[in-house]
Design an enzyme around this catalytic site. Sequence first.
Site, PDB file in Angstrom:
ATOM      1  N   ASP A 192       2.220   5.112  -0.232  1.00 49.39           N
ATOM      2  CA  ASP A 192       1.710   6.292   0.167  1.00 49.39           C
ATOM      3  C   ASP A 192       1.623   7.307  -0.891  1.00 49.39           C
ATOM      4  O   ASP A 192       1.793   7.131  -2.087  1.00 49.39           O
ATOM      5  CB  ASP A 192       2.884   6.989   1.178  1.00 49.39           C
ATOM      6  N   ARG A 229      11.905   5.291   3.090  1.00 45.53           N
ATOM      7  CA  ARG A 229      12.143   6.970   2.948  1.00 45.53           C
ATOM      8  C   ARG A 229      13.056   7.388   4.279  1.00 45.53           C
ATOM      9  O   ARG A 229      13.808   8.446   4.147  1.00 45.53           O
ATOM     10  CB  ARG A 229      10.959   7.875   2.815  1.00 45.53           C
ATOM     11  N   ARG A 252       1.034  -1.112  -0.070  1.00 47.82           N
ATOM     12  CA  ARG A 252       0.124  -0.005   0.104  1.00 47.82           C
ATOM     13  C   ARG A 252       0.613   1.218   0.106  1.00 47.82           C
ATOM     14  O   ARG A 252       1.352   1.779   0.899  1.00 47.82           O
ATOM     15  CB  ARG A 252      -0.923  -0.005   1.234  1.00 47.82           C
TER      16      ARG A 252
END
Length: 287
Positions: free
Chosen positions: A62, A211, A60
Amino acid sequence: MSDEAAPGFVRVRLDLAYDGQEFSGWAEQRERRTVQGELEGALRTVTRSSETFELTVAGRTDAGVHARGQVAHVDLPEELWAEHRDKLLRRLAGRLPHDVRVWKVAEAPPGFNARFSAIWRRYAYRVTDHPGGVDPLLRGHVLWHDWPLDVAAMNAASERLLGEHDFAAYCKKRDGATTIRTLQRLEWARGADGVITATVRADAFCHNMVRSLVGALLFVGDGHRPPDWPAKVLAAGVRDSAVHVVRPHGLTLEEVGYPADGQLAARNRESRNKRSLPGATAISGCC
């Protein structure tokens, strides 16, 4: 979330790609444009169905994150699949917006679950340290870092993060969710065009993990932190305010790996198990 379609239904695997720039992530949200919402709406339209068939996805992503090798599955009524299977791919191409494409539609093998059957996900994060900035044609997929980067130093730091660890220091906390992951690959390479690509592969990722790792390693690359610093942050086990979560547009889900068909059921059971490190207390919830 079953590993088999219900009686009277067929499980269908979809391989897809999208440019995440204009999406509020994968998961459907009220009054926001999402990849799941576009795909489920397109399926409903091309199959002329009054029902929405829910998609299950491998990762999923972002808001703002791209995908080149995303995988999802959907359970369709047998009669609907029989009617549309040969024309579904072309009809979806005509209905979907240009920033999301389905490349393959096929009946899934027994036991297949796009999320729980996966044995790894591979992401790429792209960044450039060119003093002039990012090529305008790549600006939606490459981050500009306004400091020269030492790729060798970033690779030295990355090696110390490989293996199974609790990545709580690099994940956004979610109640009841484990942050234990196995990082299988993390390496950096500078291309002929000067773009530096981080290849990151793990059995699964927790929220903001890639990230955050990239943000920490960029600090090593530009000389603001020593190569042992990211591993020290990992060992501390808590979020460090110095770890910067880089912008999403440099991140792309490149590929999802699955075992042989005969190993799907075993992988599904393993993925649902609670995970813990030796001597640690297991954290329940989704992996």
